[in-house]
Design a protein around this motif. Structure first.
Motif, PDB file in Angstrom:
ATOM      1  N   MET B   1     -16.735  16.848   5.086  1.00 27.66           N
ATOM      2  CA  MET B   1     -16.344  18.201   4.681  1.00 27.66           C
ATOM      3  C   MET B   1     -15.343  18.777   5.667  1.00 27.66           C
ATOM      4  SD  MET B   1     -17.894  20.938   2.632  1.00 27.66           S
ATOM      5  CE  MET B   1     -17.840  22.709   2.816  1.00 27.66           C
ATOM      6  N   ALA B   2     -15.630  18.537   6.953  1.00 21.93           N
ATOM      7  CA  ALA B   2     -14.767  19.108   7.975  1.00 21.93           C
ATOM      8  C   ALA B   2     -13.341  18.575   7.827  1.00 21.93           C
ATOM      9  CB  ALA B   2     -15.305  18.765   9.354  1.00 21.93           C
ATOM     10  N   SER B   3     -13.229  17.276   7.579  1.00 20.23           N
ATOM     11  CA  SER B   3     -11.902  16.694   7.489  1.00 20.23           C
ATOM     12  C   SER B   3     -11.176  17.208   6.258  1.00 20.23           C
ATOM     13  CB  SER B   3     -12.002  15.171   7.464  1.00 20.23           C
ATOM     14  OG  SER B   3     -12.747  14.774   6.344  1.00 20.23           O
ATOM     15  N   GLU B   4     -11.949  17.477   5.184  1.00 20.51           N
ATOM     16  CA  GLU B   4     -11.306  17.988   3.982  1.00 20.51           C
ATOM     17  C   GLU B   4     -10.755  19.377   4.230  1.00 20.51           C
ATOM     18  OE1 GLU B   4     -13.154  16.688  -0.108  1.00 20.51           O
ATOM     19  OE2 GLU B   4     -14.663  16.826   1.456  1.00 20.51           O
ATOM     20  N   VAL B   5     -11.522  20.169   4.976  1.00 19.58           N
ATOM     21  CA  VAL B   5     -11.066  21.512   5.274  1.00 19.58           C
ATOM     22  C   VAL B   5      -9.771  21.435   6.061  1.00 19.58           C
ATOM     23  CG1 VAL B   5     -11.586  23.612   6.535  1.00 19.58           C
ATOM     24  CG2 VAL B   5     -13.355  22.497   5.209  1.00 19.58           C
ATOM     25  N   LEU B   6      -9.774  20.495   7.002  1.00 15.29           N
ATOM     26  CA  LEU B   6      -8.591  20.336   7.828  1.00 15.29           C
ATOM     27  C   LEU B   6      -7.390  19.951   6.967  1.00 15.29           C
ATOM     28  CD1 LEU B   6      -8.052  20.363  10.951  1.00 15.29           C
ATOM     29  CD2 LEU B   6      -7.846  17.893  10.719  1.00 15.29           C
ATOM     30  N   ALA B   7      -7.678  19.147   5.942  1.00 13.71           N
ATOM     31  CA  ALA B   7      -6.592  18.666   5.099  1.00 13.71           C
ATOM     32  C   ALA B   7      -6.043  19.774   4.208  1.00 13.71           C
ATOM     33  CB  ALA B   7      -7.068  17.515   4.238  1.00 13.71           C
ATOM     34  N   GLY B   8      -6.777  20.897   4.154  1.00  4.77           N
ATOM     35  CA  GLY B   8      -6.343  21.963   3.271  1.00  4.77           C
ATOM     36  C   GLY B   8      -5.042  22.579   3.740  1.00  4.77           C
ATOM     37  N   SER B   9      -4.038  22.541   2.926  1.00  4.53           N
ATOM     38  CA  SER B   9      -2.770  23.130   3.315  1.00  4.53           C
ATOM     39  C   SER B   9      -2.080  23.611   2.061  1.00  4.53           C
ATOM     40  CB  SER B   9      -1.903  22.103   4.037  1.00  4.53           C
ATOM     41  OG  SER B   9      -1.519  21.110   3.128  1.00  4.53           O
ATOM     42  N   ALA B  10      -1.062  24.419   2.256  1.00  2.65           N
ATOM     43  CA  ALA B  10      -0.390  24.991   1.094  1.00  2.65           C
ATOM     44  C   ALA B  10       0.437  23.933   0.382  1.00  2.65           C
ATOM     45  CB  ALA B  10       0.501  26.132   1.511  1.00  2.65           C
ATOM     46  N   PRO B  12       1.173  20.830  -1.604  1.00  7.82           N
ATOM     47  CA  PRO B  12       0.282  20.076  -2.488  1.00  7.82           C
ATOM     48  C   PRO B  12       0.133  18.654  -1.986  1.00  7.82           C
ATOM     49  CG  PRO B  12       2.431  20.387  -3.507  1.00  7.82           C
ATOM     50  CD  PRO B  12       2.445  21.181  -2.246  1.00  7.82           C
ATOM     51  N   LEU B  13      -1.087  18.146  -2.023  1.00  7.26           N
ATOM     52  CA  LEU B  13      -1.240  16.760  -1.624  1.00  7.26           C
ATOM     53  C   LEU B  13      -2.112  15.958  -2.573  1.00  7.26           C
ATOM     54  CD1 LEU B  13      -4.222  16.951   0.249  1.00  7.26           C
ATOM     55  CD2 LEU B  13      -2.541  18.098   1.647  1.00  7.26           C
ATOM     56  N   PRO B  14      -1.903  16.094  -3.879  1.00  9.59           N
ATOM     57  CA  PRO B  14      -2.678  15.216  -4.753  1.00  9.59           C
ATOM     58  C   PRO B  14      -2.096  13.809  -4.682  1.00  9.59           C
ATOM     59  CG  PRO B  14      -1.454  16.889  -6.010  1.00  9.59           C
ATOM     60  CD  PRO B  14      -0.923  16.887  -4.632  1.00  9.59           C
TER      61      PRO B  14
ATOM     62  N   SER C 444      -8.635  20.111  -1.733  1.00  9.73           N
ATOM     63  CA  SER C 444      -9.107  20.709  -0.488  1.00  9.73           C
ATOM     64  C   SER C 444      -9.693  22.091  -0.766  1.00  9.73           C
ATOM     65  CB  SER C 444      -7.943  20.846   0.475  1.00  9.73           C
ATOM     66  OG  SER C 444      -7.083  21.859   0.008  1.00  9.73           O
ATOM     67  N   GLU C 477      -5.260  28.169   6.985  1.00 12.99           N
ATOM     68  CA  GLU C 477      -5.356  28.409   5.556  1.00 12.99           C
ATOM     69  C   GLU C 477      -5.797  29.847   5.291  1.00 12.99           C
ATOM     70  OE1 GLU C 477      -4.394  26.135   3.453  1.00 12.99           O
ATOM     71  OE2 GLU C 477      -4.889  27.313   1.681  1.00 12.99           O
ATOM     72  N   ARG C 480      -2.882  32.068   5.529  1.00  8.09           N
ATOM     73  CA  ARG C 480      -2.011  31.952   4.355  1.00  8.09           C
ATOM     74  C   ARG C 480      -2.572  32.722   3.168  1.00  8.09           C
ATOM     75  NH1 ARG C 480      -2.100  26.341   5.140  1.00  8.09           N
ATOM     76  NH2 ARG C 480      -0.474  25.746   6.594  1.00  8.09           N
TER      77      ARG C 480
END
Lengths: 325, 305, 610
Positions: B1-10, B12-14, C444, C477, C480
């Motif tokens: 979960m932590a890594s996914e949160v980190l991956a969250g960015s504006a 798009p990364l599908p 995410s 995030e 943002r």
């Protein structure tokens, strides 16, 4: 301590309700059956007048609710009614016009005399089931993905695919008739319980093996199990003291649900092995349309179900205090 | 979960197309060898049951006294004309088993579909609505679970005339509670999920939430495992036939064939055992597939696939 | 164990990799440091920096898919990775104690907490008899200030609160008198006042336990309170070793500076320019009275749970006890409080998922309770609520576009309209178009939260309630999305109601703030007043417990709280805050203070507030 009493009171009330619903449903179903019970008792040769008279005497012409009330009142006094067919001596009394009602066997005594045999069979079957499924199921869960797991999957798939009546016939044919190792068919001693018990155990154990391995594997994935190792507990202590304890709760619940299936299995197996328990009594009652007996057995089985499930819930709450509420 | 949160960015990364739960479930089950073994046996038996009757002179019901008690091909006196031998009336056991399998599959599939519909509908309503609706429905379910299926089926079938339709109805009526329980417990947890609350806030009605959001989410995993119940219902159908209250002769069913054969067990043991072995094989194929689907479902629920 | 400078733990060039199928990536990259006996070393890094894995490696807890690529962890000169299974086990728990971030699931739920701690002590010290182990456990439970320790010894984990469980974990780690204690993010799941208590407890214990401590956290202020030395970890590498004082005054590495930048600020942060008072004044001047868009009037909600000790008995959980406030158009209203204060129940009531027991909620001056079904549906278009958990609040089985369109579908929009609006709103919140066809799996938290926003926004609401909407996101995030909210407010004229425990965020964006404690609003005022001169002692205590690097306007020592909030089943008589209040007077025990005006537009529920 208070919660146990509350819990028991609540569950007993619910259980009573269940037994009531079941008994009424069965009672109503049976009354919908074509054919007149009085005719069944008296046989085809009896005159219509006699049938009508007997029916009135037996209260069969009263509204169904009245009949049910009378039946319930009887049960409260320990009277489950009288068999249409069986006589006290054990034989059938069909078609005998002179037969008076008192000579027919009471359902209570019929069940009473067969119940010990069935309990013996169910007990042994359960014992075999546990002895087989506990080690296999636990090993399958602990070594998920390894051969123990695969063995558990294949074994339970094979077991669950064996139709109980066919397997019973094959066992009787091979083990008793051809090889002569263990006697079966009828009852002349404890040895006659073994083969029927094996058949029931084969029917029951796949469910336990599967659930046990799933439940053990799931528990092993919980955080507190991982943390326990870091806290300094040894693997044995973790497995026996914590994992199995937690994994036992779903298994207990499963056991509660499976009681019905166990009783169903007993019925078929007793019929095939001519084992003198409740199952055989029931199948005979069915073929002879002996409805008081069927009714009695259905109520008994739902009562057993209710009691076992209350015990299961108590045991589960004893293990996991969160289940108390 | 932590890594996914980190991956969250504006941005798009599908990266790859995410695969839905149903597809993942199939893919996982497919990877297990027992699934393939089960599927191969099942397809083979189905193919045989559907195609073979068209290409043979053998009849499942034609009586031929001169051919009675012929043993299967691997015994002395047996031949491939009657691969599994013949019964007391000279009927071929192989073709009888195939037709029996057809009937058993038809009945058990219909039964499972019916009980799935009843059970999940009851379970959904009970679990989603909660409160007194739940209490009443679940006590009813308990009541029904408390009578062994077989006793209930026997009682009903002795007072009605057994036809394929009544057998289906009775089996389904006698065994839906298991589905109701499972569906209810999933629906109960689902009801508390935030997305249900989210939909309520949007103003969606209970019915819409249940049908559009909750049901498609919880039913597929339950449906896949229903294959195990197809096998179970085949056994029950056979049991009913065996004690004489299933589909009536002359229609061949495993129950009636085995019940007939039981009388000749000592002299012609194959009549009872051979069709039974055939039934066992069919059940095994279903159960092997079911076991791997069940395993895949558990992994799905745990979030490991 | 002899001189004070002896090395207790030395990590040399430790590299750990994650290998899963084709995926292979480094988690720790040649990490080296040493820890002296009885010293306290802080380790700071953001989530994903590898700090938890480092903690686990030291506790001997590296399992697939994690693999050691190289390096050593030397405990008093012995390499932990070179040890046999039996030797590792002899160290674990006995010499190396570990406290994790997840106290709630670290104990077996089926066995009393005290019994488990005694069991652990006996497992690592079989020479201690059971009776003595139990006695020692109870002593320690008492030492970490668990009230009535002897009774608590027999209670189950589910009967403990989060803070209580973390104390029990500390006892569990210390019971065998370890020489090395690894504390991994111990304050993370706890409320600020409780977290502050735990840090203070560890600082006090430091003097009497003879262990070296590795203290891992994301928060510079927290680590400054306890550590002698400080390591900064970024992307699996140690980028700086310093002292807390130097770290704050003169961080060397660029990443350390960035980290400091991102630490929450409260008192040096400027509140948003618009203040409600001004806005109201302006509107008043423009003519007519302003009507609140949302008005909450004396709302209560009680739940009954079965009482375990009485026949058919019930206990009443008083979740919300008479809450009143107004939200005006254009406001950024903040509702703050710690877990259990009733703010999530209140959010359920506001969203009308369940009705309140008494009191009323007015939207646009109309009581929601008396609305017809149709009116309520229309009301929902104007009044949306964004939920906390971006993972659970989106249906997992619908494509993103349909999830957003579902809102319109519910309100009876046509296909074409849905399509157009969904496209427009996705662009507005910054979701790529091609996402519309995809299932939300693998997205995410930030992207999910955008879906969530789009789904609400597509209905063109005027009031949005944000229930902890940003708390699961990382700071970048979060920033943002706050920008996005501001933009949307400007373009759509939205009013926001933030429900949050994140005081720094509330300080930054809210104009008016209500503070909740045990189901009541205890203080309600504008931003500057709440943060600079709070009138209620609870507000003061909560604010002083927030770990920040700034000078606080009042001394934290004066207002730290003892104990934990009482259960909403047993609410103390008189003022519910009294048992924890440092200022309580006789009157507080008898009379419950109501919310009263202490200054214009400023309310507090305290007898002492003037």
């Amino acid at each position: 301590m208070g919660f146990i009493l509350t819990f028991l009171a609540r569950r007993l009330a619910q259980g009573l309700l269940i037994v009531l619903v079941v008994s009424f449903a069965i009672f109503a179903l049976v009354r919908m059956a074509p054919g007149d019970p009085a005719r069944t008792i008296l046989g085809g040769m009896a005159s219509d007048e006699l049938v009508e008279q007997t029916a009135r005497e037996m209260g069969l012409r009263d509204p169904i609710i009245v009949q049910y009330g009378r039946y319930l009142a009887g049960i409260l006094q320990g009277d489950f009614g009288t068999s249409y067919i069986k006589s006290e001596s054990g034989g059938a009394s069909m078609g005998n016009q002179d037969q008076i009602r008192s000579a027919r066997a009471s359902v209570g005594s019929l069940i009473g005399s067969t119940l010990p045999y069935t309990l013996q069979l169910a007990g042994l079957a359960l014992l075999i089931t546990l002895v087989v499924s506990i080690p296999i199921g636990i090993a399958g869960g602990v070594h998920a993905g390894r051969w123990q797991d695969k063995f558990a999957v294949y074994l339970s798939s094979v077991f669950v695919s064996l139709p109980n009546f066919w397997f019973a016939i094959v066992l009787a044919l091979v083990v008793t008739a051809k090889l002569g190792w263990i006697p079966s068919i009828g009852y002349q001693g404890f040895a006659y319980t073994i083969l029927p018990a094996i058949v029931i155990a084969v029917e029951m154990s796949p469910i336990f093996i599967r659930s046990l391995s799933v439940s053990v594997a799931d528990t092993l994935r919980q955080t507190f199990v991982e943390v326990a190792a870091v806290r300094g507990l040894g693997p044995r202590r973790i497995l026996y003291g914590h994992v199995l304890r937690n994994a036992a709760v779903p298994i207990l619940n499963l056991f509660g649900v499976q009681v019905g299936a166990l009783l169903g299995g007993v019925l078929i197996v007793e019929y095939i092995f001519d084992y003198p328990g409740i199952g055989l009594l029931t199948v005979q009652a069915v073929t002879q349309r002996d409805f008081p007996v069927i009714q009695g057995v259905a109520i008994l089985s739902s009562a057993i179900f209710v009691v076992v499930n209350i015990l299961v819930d108590l045991a589960a709450a004893r293990i996991d205090p969160r289940l108390e509420s | 979960m932590a890594s996914e949160v980190l991956a969250g960015s504006a941005t798009p990364l599908p990266v790859k197309r995410p695969v839905g739960p149903t597809r993942r479930l199939w893919a996982t089950a497919w990877k297990r060898p027992e699934f393939k073994v089960g599927l191969i046996i099942f397809l083979f038996l189905i193919g045989l049951a559907v195609i073979f009757p068209f290409f043979t002179e053998l009849s499942p019901v034609k009586i031929s006294v001169k051919d009675k008690f012929l043993p299967p091909f691997f015994l002395e006196g047996g031949s491939f004309a009657h691969p599994l031998g013949t019964d007391q009336l000279g009927r071929d056991l192989f073709i009888r088993s195939l037709i029996g399998l057809q009937n058993a599959l038809l009945i058990s599939f219909s039964t499972v579909i019916l009980m799935f519909l009843i059970g999940t509908a009851v379970g959904l309503v009970a679990g989603y609505k909660g409160g007194w609706v739940d209490t009443i429905l679940m006590r009813l379910t308990d009541a029904q679970l408390s009578i062994p299926l077989i006793i209930l089926a026997i009682v009903i079938l002795t007072i009605t005339r057994p036809t394929p339709l009544t057998v289906i109805l009775v089996l389904a009526l006698a065994s839906w509670p298991a589905y109701a329980r499972v569906t209810r417990s999933v629906a109960l947890t689902e009801r508390r999920r935030e997305y249900v609350r989210g939909a309520k806030i949007l103003g969606a009605s209970d019915l819409r939430i249940m049908l559009v959001l909750v049901a498609p989410n919880i039913l597929p995993p339950i449906a896949f495992v229903a294959i195990l119940d197809v096998a179970r219902m085949m056994i029950f159908e056979a049991i009913l036939g065996f004690i004489g209250i299933g589909v009536q002769p002359p229609t061949p069913t495993f129950g009636t064939i085995i019940s007939d054969g039981r009388k000749y067990l000592i002299n012609a043991w194959w009549i009872a055992t051979m069709p039974g072995a055939f039934l066992f094989l069919s059940l095994l194929s279903l159960n092997l597939m079911g076991a791997s689907l069940e395993r895949a479902r558990n992994m799905l629920l745990r979030g490991t696939i | 164990m002899t001189g004070k400078q002896a090395t207790l733990l030395e990590v040399k060039d430790l590299s750990i990799e994650l290998i899963r199928g084709q995926e292979r990536r480094p988690v720790l990259d040649r990490v080296s440091f040493s820890l002296e006996e009885r010293a306290v070393l802080g380790l700071i890094g953001e989530s994903g920096s590898g700090k938890t894995i480092l903690a686990k490696a030291i506790a001997g807890w590296i399992a697939p898919p994690l693999f050691r690529k190289g390096g050593q962890v030397l405990y008093r000169g012995r390499d932990l990775f070179g040890l046999s299974e039996a030797d590792t086990r002899a160290l674990r728990g006995r010499h190396i104690g570990y406290i994790g971030a997840d106290p709630g699931s670290s104990f077996d739920p089926t066995i009393p907490v005290g019994v488990q701690i005694a069991e652990k002590l006996r497992a690592v010290r079989p020479d201690i008899p059971m009776a003595q182990a139990a006695k020692r456990t109870i002593e320690l439970l008492d030492r970490v200030r668990i009230p009535s320790a002897a009774r608590r010894y027999r209670e189950y984990p589910s009967q403990y609160s989060g803070g209580m469980l973390q104390r029990a974990m500390i006892v569990d780690a210390l019971v065998a008198e370890p020489t090395l204690l690894v504390c991994d993010n111990v304050t993370q799941p706890l409320d600020v006042t409780v977290a502050a208590q735990i840090v203070r407890l560890l600082r006090d214990l430091r003097e009497d336990i003879k262990a070296g401590i590795l203290f891992i956290t994301t928060s510079v202020p927290v680590v400054s309170e306890i550590a002698d030395d400080l390591l900064v970890l970024s992307k699996g590498r140690v980028v700086e070793r310093t002292t807390p004082a130097r770290m704050v005054a003169a961080p060397e590495h660029a990443y350390s500076r960035e980290l400091l930048e991102r630490m929450p600020r409260i008192w040096t942060e400027q509140p948003p320019l618009r203040s409600t008072v001004d806005a109201q004044a302006a509107r008043a001047k423009a003519g007519g009275k302003t009507q609140p868009i949302l008005s909450v009037q004396d709302v209560t909600k009680h739940y009954s749970v079965p009482d375990r000790d009485r026949f058919f008995g019930k206990q009443i959980v008083q979740a919300v006890r008479g809450v009143t406030f107004d939200v005006f158009p254009g406001d950024n209203f903040g509702l703050v409080g710690e877990s259990g204060c009733g703010k999530s129940t209140l959010s359920r009531l506001l969203s009308w998922v369940e009705p309140p027991d008494s009191g009323s909620i007015l939207f646009d001056g109309k009581d929601i309770a008396t609305m017809s079904a149709r009116e309520r549906l229309t009301m929902r278009r104007g009044f949306q609520l964004l939920l906390q958990d971006p993972y659970n609040c989106i249906p997992p089985n619908l494509p993103v576009g349909r999830t957003i369109g579902f809102s319109l579908q519910v309100h009876g929009a046509g296909r074409k309209e849905i399509q157009e609006k969904v496209d427009a709103v996705m662009a507005e919140v910054g979701l790529p178009r091609e996402l519309a066809e995809r299932l939300p799996i693998g997205l995410s938290a930030g992207q999910r939260q955008r879906i969530n926003i789009a789904r609400a926004l597509v209905l063109e609401p005027r009031l949005m309630i944000l229930d902890e909407t940003l708390s699961s996101l990382d700071p970048m995030e979060q920033a943002r999305l706050l920008d996005l909210f501001e933009k949307l407010q400007a373009s759509h004229g939205l009013t926001y109601l933030f429900i949050s425990h994140d005081l720094a965020m509330v300080r930054k964006v809210c104009t008016r703030i209500a503070v909740m404690y045990l189901g009541k609003v205890v203080e309600l005022a504008d931003n500057q007043t709440v943060f600079m001169k709070p009138a209620h002692p609870y507000t003061k205590a909560m604010l002083s417990a927030v770990p920040v690097l700034e000078e606080k306007p009042y001394r934290a020592e004066d207002c730290l709280l003892e104990g934990e909030p009482p259960s909403p089943i047993d609410i103390p008589e008189g003022c519910s805050f009294r048992p924890r209040c440092p200022l309580a007077i006789g009157r507080c025990a008898q009379q419950e203070p109501g919310l009263k005006v202490v200054a214009p537009h400023e309310y507090a529920a305290c007898h002492l507030a003037a």
